[in-house]
Design a protein around this motif. Structure first.
Motif, PDB file in Angstrom:
ATOM      1  N   THR A   1       0.323  -2.384  -5.940  1.00  0.00           N
ATOM      2  CA  THR A   1       1.296  -2.857  -6.194  1.00  0.00           C
ATOM      3  C   THR A   1       3.017  -3.227  -4.784  1.00  0.00           C
ATOM      4  O   THR A   1       3.188  -3.107  -4.246  1.00  0.00           O
ATOM      5  N   ALA A   2       3.956  -4.638  -5.654  1.00  0.00           N
ATOM      6  CA  ALA A   2       4.643  -5.046  -5.335  1.00  0.00           C
ATOM      7  C   ALA A   2       5.904  -4.083  -4.192  1.00  0.00           C
ATOM      8  O   ALA A   2       6.815  -2.885  -5.304  1.00  0.00           O
ATOM      9  N   ALA A   3       6.066  -3.707  -2.850  1.00  0.00           N
ATOM     10  CA  ALA A   3       6.848  -2.768  -2.351  1.00  0.00           C
ATOM     11  C   ALA A   3       8.607  -3.936  -2.579  1.00  0.00           C
ATOM     12  O   ALA A   3       8.911  -5.314  -2.731  1.00  0.00           O
TER      13      ALA A   3
ATOM     14  N   LEU B   1       1.152  -1.023   0.229  1.00  0.00           N
ATOM     15  CA  LEU B   1      -0.229   0.250   0.271  1.00  0.00           C
ATOM     16  C   LEU B   1       1.154   1.370   0.107  1.00  0.00           C
ATOM     17  O   LEU B   1       0.815   1.902  -0.361  1.00  0.00           O
ATOM     18  N   LYS B   2       1.337   0.825   1.095  1.00  0.00           N
ATOM     19  CA  LYS B   2       2.523   2.212   0.540  1.00  0.00           C
ATOM     20  C   LYS B   2       3.676   2.604   0.063  1.00  0.00           C
ATOM     21  O   LYS B   2       3.508   3.836  -0.848  1.00  0.00           O
ATOM     22  N   GLU B   3       3.893   1.449  -0.876  1.00  0.00           N
ATOM     23  CA  GLU B   3       4.855   1.509  -2.574  1.00  0.00           C
ATOM     24  C   GLU B   3       3.523   2.083  -3.544  1.00  0.00           C
ATOM     25  O   GLU B   3       3.334   3.369  -4.437  1.00  0.00           O
ATOM     26  N   THR B   4       2.440   1.752  -3.299  1.00  0.00           N
ATOM     27  CA  THR B   4       1.012   1.880  -4.334  1.00  0.00           C
ATOM     28  C   THR B   4       1.217   3.567  -4.306  1.00  0.00           C
ATOM     29  O   THR B   4       0.954   4.909  -5.152  1.00  0.00           O
ATOM     30  N   ILE B   5       0.245   4.249  -3.231  1.00  0.00           N
ATOM     31  CA  ILE B   5       0.206   5.358  -2.572  1.00  0.00           C
ATOM     32  C   ILE B   5       1.114   6.239  -3.113  1.00  0.00           C
ATOM     33  O   ILE B   5       1.437   6.831  -3.925  1.00  0.00           O
TER      34      ILE B   5
ATOM     35  N   ASN C   1      -6.093   2.402 -17.692  1.00  0.00           N
ATOM     36  CA  ASN C   1      -7.218   2.801 -17.348  1.00  0.00           C
ATOM     37  C   ASN C   1      -7.284   2.921 -15.591  1.00  0.00           C
ATOM     38  O   ASN C   1      -6.778   2.115 -15.122  1.00  0.00           O
ATOM     39  N   TYR C   2      -8.592   3.254 -15.101  1.00  0.00           N
ATOM     40  CA  TYR C   2      -8.416   3.570 -13.609  1.00  0.00           C
ATOM     41  C   TYR C   2      -9.453   3.132 -12.783  1.00  0.00           C
ATOM     42  O   TYR C   2     -10.307   2.882 -13.857  1.00  0.00           O
ATOM     43  N   SER C   3      -9.474   2.012 -12.787  1.00  0.00           N
ATOM     44  CA  SER C   3     -10.097   1.370 -12.313  1.00  0.00           C
ATOM     45  C   SER C   3     -11.132   2.217 -10.848  1.00  0.00           C
ATOM     46  O   SER C   3     -11.146   2.296  -9.573  1.00  0.00           O
ATOM     47  N   THR C   4     -12.281   1.924 -11.474  1.00  0.00           N
ATOM     48  CA  THR C   4     -13.625   2.126  -9.963  1.00  0.00           C
ATOM     49  C   THR C   4     -13.548   1.119  -9.111  1.00  0.00           C
ATOM     50  O   THR C   4     -13.912   2.113  -8.294  1.00  0.00           O
ATOM     51  N   LEU C   5     -13.877   0.345  -9.650  1.00  0.00           N
ATOM     52  CA  LEU C   5     -14.332  -0.744  -8.218  1.00  0.00           C
ATOM     53  C   LEU C   5     -12.731  -0.746  -7.629  1.00  0.00           C
ATOM     54  O   LEU C   5     -13.351  -0.690  -6.152  1.00  0.00           O
ATOM     55  N   CYS C   6     -11.619  -0.788  -7.653  1.00  0.00           N
ATOM     56  CA  CYS C   6     -10.198  -0.445  -6.516  1.00  0.00           C
ATOM     57  C   CYS C   6      -9.935   1.130  -6.405  1.00  0.00           C
ATOM     58  O   CYS C   6     -10.343   1.048  -5.141  1.00  0.00           O
ATOM     59  N   GLU C   7     -11.438   1.961  -7.012  1.00  0.00           N
ATOM     60  CA  GLU C   7     -11.521   3.381  -5.897  1.00  0.00           C
ATOM     61  C   GLU C   7     -12.842   3.797  -5.370  1.00  0.00           C
ATOM     62  O   GLU C   7     -12.227   3.950  -4.125  1.00  0.00           O
ATOM     63  N   GLN C   8     -13.113   2.482  -5.507  1.00  0.00           N
ATOM     64  CA  GLN C   8     -14.047   2.587  -4.244  1.00  0.00           C
ATOM     65  C   GLN C   8     -14.071   1.551  -3.173  1.00  0.00           C
ATOM     66  O   GLN C   8     -14.209   2.593  -1.933  1.00  0.00           O
ATOM     67  N   ASN C   9     -13.117   0.702  -3.340  1.00  0.00           N
ATOM     68  CA  ASN C   9     -13.283   0.501  -2.227  1.00  0.00           C
ATOM     69  C   ASN C   9     -11.442  -0.242  -1.839  1.00  0.00           C
ATOM     70  O   ASN C   9     -11.025  -0.963  -1.496  1.00  0.00           O
ATOM     71  N   PRO C  10     -10.424   0.472  -1.606  1.00  0.00           N
ATOM     72  CA  PRO C  10      -9.339   0.474  -1.859  1.00  0.00           C
ATOM     73  C   PRO C  10      -8.773  -0.310  -0.600  1.00  0.00           C
ATOM     74  O   PRO C  10      -9.231  -0.025   0.143  1.00  0.00           O
ATOM     75  N   PHE C  11      -7.390  -0.603  -0.426  1.00  0.00           N
ATOM     76  CA  PHE C  11      -7.117  -1.616   0.524  1.00  0.00           C
ATOM     77  C   PHE C  11      -6.875  -0.801   1.678  1.00  0.00           C
ATOM     78  O   PHE C  11      -6.176   0.716   1.207  1.00  0.00           O
ATOM     79  N   SER C  12      -7.383  -0.640   3.037  1.00  0.00           N
ATOM     80  CA  SER C  12      -6.936  -0.312   4.395  1.00  0.00           C
ATOM     81  C   SER C  12      -6.867  -0.353   5.571  1.00  0.00           C
ATOM     82  O   SER C  12      -7.448  -1.840   5.420  1.00  0.00           O
ATOM     83  N   GLU C  13      -5.572  -0.023   5.731  1.00  0.00           N
ATOM     84  CA  GLU C  13      -5.446  -1.335   7.433  1.00  0.00           C
ATOM     85  C   GLU C  13      -6.654  -1.305   8.369  1.00  0.00           C
ATOM     86  O   GLU C  13      -6.731  -2.578   9.246  1.00  0.00           O
ATOM     87  N   ALA C  14      -7.575  -0.406   8.522  1.00  0.00           N
ATOM     88  CA  ALA C  14      -7.801   0.199   9.015  1.00  0.00           C
ATOM     89  C   ALA C  14      -9.772  -0.746   8.831  1.00  0.00           C
ATOM     90  O   ALA C  14     -10.041  -1.429   9.482  1.00  0.00           O
TER      91      ALA C  14
END
Length: 665
Positions: free
Chosen positions: A198-200, A153-157, A171-184
């Protein structure tokens, strides 16, 4: 006996599956429109499917249709994971499909030797039947997964949430944008996307650039003009028997068993036979391929004369004077797909023709395409990907780098690399793209395809894969254009996910061409590019291709579309150059507009994205433009596989979201 048992087992499986599918469909008829376990994702997924209606798809080892043809599961739009409360040894993995793309009861994936079945039947771990979210419970160390996901996640950010590649486009993924990975959310036992993590790795944000330069498309002169491994026929310097020379590649093809390498005379005859394909008219699949007799004036006769002057017998081709310069070595791991017989992709060598005076390159490219003889299993694919990927850590052009690269290429170029095939060769095909031999006015670029014949004694010309004969692209309303449009419309579901083949015969008529010709200047604005299309204007006409995205993918997958107006390419993706000059590449490959006046529609030359207006001026919104950077796409794919551990949620994600390439280029 064993074959008979296998047939009986397959028949039994088919009967069981037929009964099961029928039962499930009947059961589904009893229910109302299904709800959603993750409403926002499911709703978006269905909206994204407005123009996509699929065939039936199944895992190849699970279900066969009545013709016995394997059916393929399309790539998932997203992959999510969810914790199971109190369980640190298992995760739920969910693949998301729009209903129109895929709506069968299950998906099966072989993940590191373990068969994982994801279901959408509302039973067990799956929440809602028929909502397009296929769920499986997998064994994993949840704490280790969480640690890895947070690092990714840190690498992706850090990379500014770069868009995903869908098919071959950014293309920007609408699905991934709606529910991106979050630790919480993950800790709260919510379903979260891992689709664009993205692979760190150690190093800087530019690590992927090293993969692009060192591992994907190799054009640096320290590689393609390395004197130990290549040959300069004009300066007569280098090593004519080096592993990457035209002579060595042809010698390997002409050799039928590794213990008896082809003689120089055999190589001469083999190459002459191949070049003579241009010297005479041919009829291939009822398509007339006119002779291009300039092959004698520009290639054969000067070569024979130089060979004779060097003391060789008349009629002998001395490979020291082979007028071909290596311009690129290419890793096509992204082409992997067992359904097309290339389970681990391809490796390629690209040469251009040098003129007889040895002072310039000709408009003539030759591509050697080798299938990688590796098993289609996670451990094997990851090992092969890692060999290429690890080149990023070596200095480009250093002896350590060149030794590592040669160790890779030897695995597919040598005779004996694939004992099960003709001449024990891994060759899939040789392709040409040239205008140098044209004797028409104006001269036309022409693409041809060759392969080893059944005896292995010759390279013979054959129909060009994935592209109909030129007459089918007249773009007027006639019987042949209607036939082409009918094929495209009937197969739109498969074309949209690159799961189709253009057959030699369609509706009783020959469809594939014996060559493919680029008919007009393919770049520039106003738009007048060469591309594949039926007729425009009347959507009710039989010669109209119904769906915009289908027309684009079909045209882009045809070599005369991809090397021309469909992607604003000035005929060649690798430009012919003389010795001492590094080859330039097309915008489709690099994300930066190539030669000849190619137009980047976003007007931003250095944003790493090559934006092309739809060649037929069709579509609305995102369909009206297509954004390319194919080397980056290939590098991203290589990095994902090379850095994922087999048997994990991430390797499962890579398999589920992998989009095979339906084109030959």
């Amino acid at each position: 006996m064993e074959t008979t048992k296998q047939k009986l087992m397959l028949a039994l499986v088919a009967v069981i599956v037929l009964f099961s599918v029928s039962w499930i469909k009947n059961e589904n008829k009893k229910t109302d429109t299904p709800g959603s376990a993750y409403d926002a994702i499911s709703s978006t997924a269905q909206n994204l499917a407005l123009e996509t209606f699929s065939k039936d798809f199944y895992d190849e080892e699970a279900i066969f249709n009545f013709a016995g043809k394997r059916k393929r599961v399309p790539p998932a739009d997203d992959v999510m994971v969810q914790r199971i409360p109190g369980d640190n040894l298992h995760l739920l993995v969910m693949a998301v499909y729009p209903y129109g793309k895929f709506h069968e009861p299950f998906v099966k994936i072989n993940n590191a030797g373990e068969e994982v079945t994801l279901t959408d039947d509302g039973k067990g771990v799956d929440k809602v039947a028929g909502d397009g979210i296929y769920t499986a419970k997998i064994f994993t160390d949840v704490k280790e997964f969480r640690k890895q996901a947070i690092a990714m996640l840190k690498e992706t950010i850090k990379n500014n949430w770069e868009p995903l590649f869908t098919d071959r486009e950014l293309n920007y993924s609408t699905l991934c944008e709606q529910n991106p990975f979050s630790e919480a959310k993950f800790d709260g036992n919510e379903a979260v996307s891992i689709g664009n993590l993205t692979a760190a790795e150690a190093g800087t944000v530019k690590a992927l650039d090293k993969v692009r330069a060192n591992s994907i498309f190799l054009t640096d002169l320290s590689v393609v003009e390395n004197p130990t491994r290549t040959w300069n026929s004009c300066a007569q310097t280098g090593n004519v028997d080096g592993p990457w020379t035209f002579k060595t590649l042809m010698k390997n093809l002409a050799t039928q068993t590794p213990s008896q390498p082809a003689t120089d005379q055999r190589v001469s005859d083999f190459v002459k036979g191949w070049l003579n394909n241009w010297a005479v008219q041919k009829i291939i699949n009822e398509d007339t391929v006119a002779a291009r007799t300039l092959v004698n004036d520009k290639i054969l006769n000067p070569w024979l004369a130089k060979s004779l002057a060097a003391g060789n017998p008349s009629g002998f081709l001395d490979m020291r004077f082979a007028p071909f310069k290596l311009t690129a070595i290419v890793n096509r791991f992204d082409l992997r797909e067992r359904a097309r017989g290339i389970p681990a992709g391809e490796g390629r060598f690209i040469f251009c023709l040098v003129n007889a005076d040895c002072n310039a390159a000709e408009n003539f490219n030759i591509i050697f395409e080798y299938g990688i003889p590796k098993p289609d299993v996670c451990d094997s694919l990851r090992s092969w990907a890692k060999k290429w990927y690890d080149l990023k850590d070596l200095t480009l052009g250093s002896e350590e780098y060149l030794n590592a690269l040669q160790a890779i290429t030897n695995q597919f170029t040598l005779c004996g690399s694939n004992p099960a095939r003709t001449n024990q060769s891994s060759l899939n095909s040789i392709r040409s793209n040239e205008r140098a031999l044209a004797n028409t006015n104006p001269p036309r670029w022409e693409l041809r395809e060759f392969g080893l014949n059944g005896t292995g004694l010759a390279l013979t010309q054959r129909a060009v894969a994935q592209v109909p004969a030129d007459r089918y692209n007249a773009q007027v309303d006639n019987a042949e254009v209607r036939r082409m449009a009918k094929f495209v419309n009937e197969n739109s579901a498969g074309i949209n996910i690159d799961d189709y083949d253009v057959p030699a015969i369609y509706d009783g008529f020959p469809l594939l061409g014996g060559k493919s010709t680029i008919l007009d200047t393919p770049v520039g604005q106003p738009t007048r590019p060469y591309h594949w299309d039926g007729t425009e204007g009347d959507p009710q006409a039989d010669a109209f291709i119904d769906l915009t995205i289908t027309r684009h993918i079909f045209s882009r997958n045809a070599c005369s579309g991809c090397h021309a107006g469909e992607v604003q390419t000035f005929f060649t993706h690798v430009d012919p150059v003389f010795f001492g000059t590094k080859a330039t590449l097309s915008g489709f490959l690099t994300g930066t507009a190539g030669r000849g006046g190619a137009v980047d529609a976003d007007g931003i030359p250095d944003n790493d994205k090559f934006k092309v207006k739809d060649a037929a001026a069709r579509g609305n919104g995102t369909e009206r433009f297509h954004v390319f950077n194919d080397i980056k796409r290939r590098a991203t794919d290589l990095k994902q596989v090379a850095t994922s551990t087999c048997g994990t949620a991430f390797s499962l994600r890579d398999e589920l979201m992998f989009h095979p390439v339906g084109a030959v280029h």
